[in-house]
Write a protein that holds these residues in place. Structure first.
Motif, short mmCIF file in Angstrom:
data_model
loop_
_atom_site.label_atom_id
_atom_site.label_comp_id
_atom_site.label_asym_id
_atom_site.label_seq_id
_atom_site.Cartn_x
_atom_site.Cartn_y
_atom_site.Cartn_z
N ILE A 51 0.85 -1.19 0.00
CA ILE A 51 0.00 0.00 0.00
C ILE A 51 0.89 1.25 0.00
N PRO A 52 0.44 2.34 -0.62
CA PRO A 52 1.22 3.58 -0.62
C PRO A 52 1.32 4.14 0.80
N ALA A 53 2.48 4.66 1.13
CA ALA A 53 2.71 5.25 2.45
C ALA A 53 3.82 6.28 2.35
N CYS A 54 3.90 7.15 3.35
CA CYS A 54 4.97 8.15 3.43
C CYS A 54 5.88 7.77 4.59
N PHE A 55 7.19 7.70 4.30
CA PHE A 55 8.16 7.22 5.27
C PHE A 55 9.15 8.33 5.64
N PRO A 56 9.60 8.35 6.91
CA PRO A 56 10.64 9.32 7.28
C PRO A 56 11.94 8.98 6.58
N GLY A 57 12.53 9.97 5.95
CA GLY A 57 13.82 9.75 5.28
C GLY A 57 13.71 9.46 3.80
N THR A 58 12.73 8.64 3.41
CA THR A 58 12.61 8.28 1.99
C THR A 58 11.41 8.91 1.31
N GLY A 59 10.45 9.42 2.09
CA GLY A 59 9.27 10.03 1.50
C GLY A 59 8.26 8.99 1.07
N ARG A 60 7.59 9.26 -0.05
CA ARG A 60 6.53 8.38 -0.53
C ARG A 60 7.11 7.07 -1.05
N GLY A 61 6.51 5.96 -0.64
CA GLY A 61 6.96 4.64 -1.05
C GLY A 61 5.85 3.63 -0.90
N LEU A 62 6.20 2.35 -0.86
CA LEU A 62 5.22 1.29 -0.70
C LEU A 62 5.52 0.48 0.56
N MET A 63 4.46 0.19 1.31
CA MET A 63 4.57 -0.51 2.59
C MET A 63 3.91 -1.89 2.48
N SER A 64 4.53 -2.88 3.13
CA SER A 64 3.98 -4.23 3.10
C SER A 64 2.73 -4.33 3.98
N LYS A 65 1.68 -4.93 3.45
CA LYS A 65 0.46 -5.15 4.22
C LYS A 65 0.58 -6.39 5.09
N THR A 66 1.41 -7.34 4.64
CA THR A 66 1.64 -8.58 5.37
C THR A 66 3.13 -8.90 5.35
N SER A 67 3.52 -9.86 6.11
CA SER A 67 4.92 -10.31 6.07
C SER A 67 5.20 -10.94 4.70
N LEU A 68 6.38 -10.60 4.15
CA LEU A 68 6.75 -11.11 2.83
C LEU A 68 7.89 -12.10 2.97
N ARG A 69 7.77 -13.23 2.27
CA ARG A 69 8.79 -14.27 2.32
C ARG A 69 9.78 -14.12 1.18
N GLU A 70 10.96 -14.66 1.38
CA GLU A 70 11.97 -14.67 0.33
C GLU A 70 11.45 -15.40 -0.91
N GLY A 71 11.58 -14.76 -2.07
CA GLY A 71 11.13 -15.36 -3.31
C GLY A 71 9.68 -15.10 -3.65
N GLN A 72 8.96 -14.41 -2.75
CA GLN A 72 7.54 -14.15 -2.98
C GLN A 72 7.34 -13.06 -4.03
N MET A 73 6.33 -13.24 -4.89
CA MET A 73 5.97 -12.22 -5.87
C MET A 73 5.32 -11.05 -5.13
N ILE A 74 5.84 -9.86 -5.33
CA ILE A 74 5.24 -8.71 -4.66
C ILE A 74 4.49 -7.80 -5.64
N ILE A 75 4.89 -7.81 -6.92
CA ILE A 75 4.18 -7.04 -7.94
C ILE A 75 4.23 -7.81 -9.25
N SER A 76 3.08 -7.89 -9.92
CA SER A 76 3.01 -8.44 -11.27
C SER A 76 2.14 -7.49 -12.08
N LEU A 77 2.80 -6.56 -12.76
CA LEU A 77 2.12 -5.46 -13.44
C LEU A 77 1.88 -5.81 -14.90
#
Length: 496
Positions: A51-77
């Motif tokens: 989900i879109p979020a604003c972070f200290p230091g980096t500004g606007r970015g994307l935040m994980s809604k759930t825990s992500l595992r190694e090798g997991q697909m996070i975006i398929s556009l």
């Protein structure tokens, strides 16, 4: 005891504070992101991980809604979400591009499309994406000249080249823009202004992902590998992370998989490449704090600054370094002077009677203790020169921040770059100081041996200066120590 005043409460508050500092603020409720999500869903993409979020230091970015595992697909556009030269050819611009000679470059086609679609406003099919793009960029080509003048010399030269390249890009494209006049009721000069093209150029340069396209005759032979990826391009850079990103020919989607785990509600990063901070600022308009790839470049004039002017072989030595590609990319890093820098200095420090051994120097061999020590001394002097220059520049920037309030953000960006370089130089200075310690011991040993004395150490310590034999015993230096510098930096060369 007052409620909430105990030790457990204090620990809980500290944990909450740390989380609030590191976690982003959800921005998915904002109208522009609601519209973007609807638009993406219509094109068969709906993200469930980020989900879109604003972070200290980096500004606007994307935040994980759930825990992500190694090798997991996070975006398929899906391909339908991407802006590529195929998108441009299928649009109203396609006819004009196909008949223009000489054929325009893929970059010009994309920039023209972006400017035209932005001008269309509410009528643009790409409006939800265009609405979340930055309105201004901090690449050097967009900064004020007095700010660019504060750059380190190597970066300043590249920034000036970048500005000249973009200006030439604009000038050489004017006739093509004029050919598009039938598409617009306003004069194309007002639509395709330098400012508008600069915005489009920065958008492509900072946000495009690599997707190889088939070569079309209607385009020039320049690489056709750009693709703008809505939503995906909200992912910020971190040099520490590893991801796998590529266009999948079978699914016709641009896919990103994690190469490491990510906890819930953390920012998800991608890595733009192993770039130093000067490259990041030049190409993307930001500086990465604690960047392991960051370095300080040593130019040719600084390389010879502390060498004797009476060396009759100096011009020949410089010529050898240039012929063997040892005059550029000489750097100080977090782990000291690079192998290339020390090798260049070793060659430049060769005595007249050692000069015939220059090939051995380039191969990493140790010529003499004197040559090793002298090159380290020169490296330390160069490092100290950079430290003094960097401190002076930071003072200048601090003064300008008080005087030039309108340039505060730009000056802060340059200040961050210099601050990071100062940290690198200070780390290098400490390493250079420690590397010279064995040579100080060698000098003391040599003097004692010349005087025919046995080298004795105080009985109270029980060890010599190198942590070796007990006091009262004769000391002979191990051959490994005599070659310490050569072996250390040869290993650095392999790792780099």
């Amino acid at each position: 005891m007052k409620k909430g005043g105990g030790r457990t409460s204090r620990i809980r508050r500290r944990k909450l504070f740390r989380c609030s500092v590191s976690r982003g603020v959800n921005e998915s409720y904002k109208p522009e992101f609601i519209e973007l999500k609807k638009w993406l869903k219509d094109r068969k993409f709906e993200d469930t991980n980020l989900i879109p979020a604003c972070f200290p230091g980096t500004g606007r970015g994307l935040m994980s809604k759930t825990s992500l595992r190694e090798g997991q697909m996070i975006i398929s556009l899906p391909e339908s979400c991407l802006i590529t030269t195929d998108t441009v050819i299928r649009s109203y611009l396609g006819t004009y591009i196909a008949k223009w000679q000489p054929p325009p470059s893929p970059l010009l086609a994309l920039c023209t499309f972006l400017v035209s679609e932005k001008h269309a406003g509410d009528q643009s099919l790409w409006k939800p994406y265009l609405e979340i793009l930055p309105q201004a960029y901090t690449c050097p080509v967009c900064l004020e000249p007095e700010v660019v003048n504060l750059f380190p010399k190597p970066l300043k030269a590249k920034a000036e080249e970048q500005r000249a390249r973009v200006q030439e890009f604009f000038s050489s494209s004017r006739d093509f823009f004029s050919s598009l006049q039938p598409l617009f009721s306003e004069a194309v000069e007002s639509i395709f202004s330098y400012r508008a093209l600069l915005w489009a150029w920065c958008t492509v340069n900072t946000r495009a992902v690599y997707v190889k396209h088939r070569q079309r005759q209607c385009f020039s032979t320049e690489p056709n590998t750009y693709a703008l990826a809505p939503y995906l391009d909200l992912l910020n850079h971190s040099p520490e992370v590893q991801v796998k990103g590529a266009f999948n020919e079978e699914t016709r989607c641009y896919e990103i998989r994690t190469a490491s785990n990510c906890r819930k509600h953390e920012e998800v990063f991608i890595c733009y490449g192993p770039h130093d901070n000067q490259r990041l600022l030049l190409e993307y308009g930001f500086v990465s704090i604690h960047n392991p790839h960051a370095c300080v470049y040593v130019s040719e004039d600084i390389l010879v600054k502390y060498l004797p002017t009476t060396d009759k072989q100096m011009n020949k030595k410089i010529s050898i370094l240039k012929d063997h590609d040892f005059i550029e990319n000489l750097t100080f890093g977090w782990d000291g002077p690079s192998w290339r820098l020390l090798t260049a200095l070793k060659l430049l420090c060769l005595e007249a009677e050692e000069f015939t051994c220059w090939k051995k120097v380039l191969l990493g061999e140790v010529i003499s203790d004197t040559n090793e020590k002298t090159s380290l001394v020169i490296a330390q002097k160069i490092c100290q020169y950079f430290i003094e220059e960097t401190n002076a520049m930071l003072r200048k920037i601090s003064h300008m921040k008080d005087e030039e309030v309108t340039l505060l953000n730009q000056l802060t960006l340059v200040e961050t770059l210099w601050t990071e370089e100062l940290k690198i130089l200070q780390a290098s200075a400490e390493i250079l100081n420690s590397l010279q310690t064995p040579f100080r011991v060698l000098v003391r040993v040599g003097l004692a041996q010349q005087q025919g004395q046995a080298l004795l150490f105080p009985a109270a310590t029980g060890k010599d200066a190198l942590g070796g034999r007990s006091a009262g015993q004769h000391h002979s230096l191990p051959s490994s120590l005599l070659c310490l510098q050569g072996h250390l930096w040869k290993s650095d060369a392999v790792s780099s």
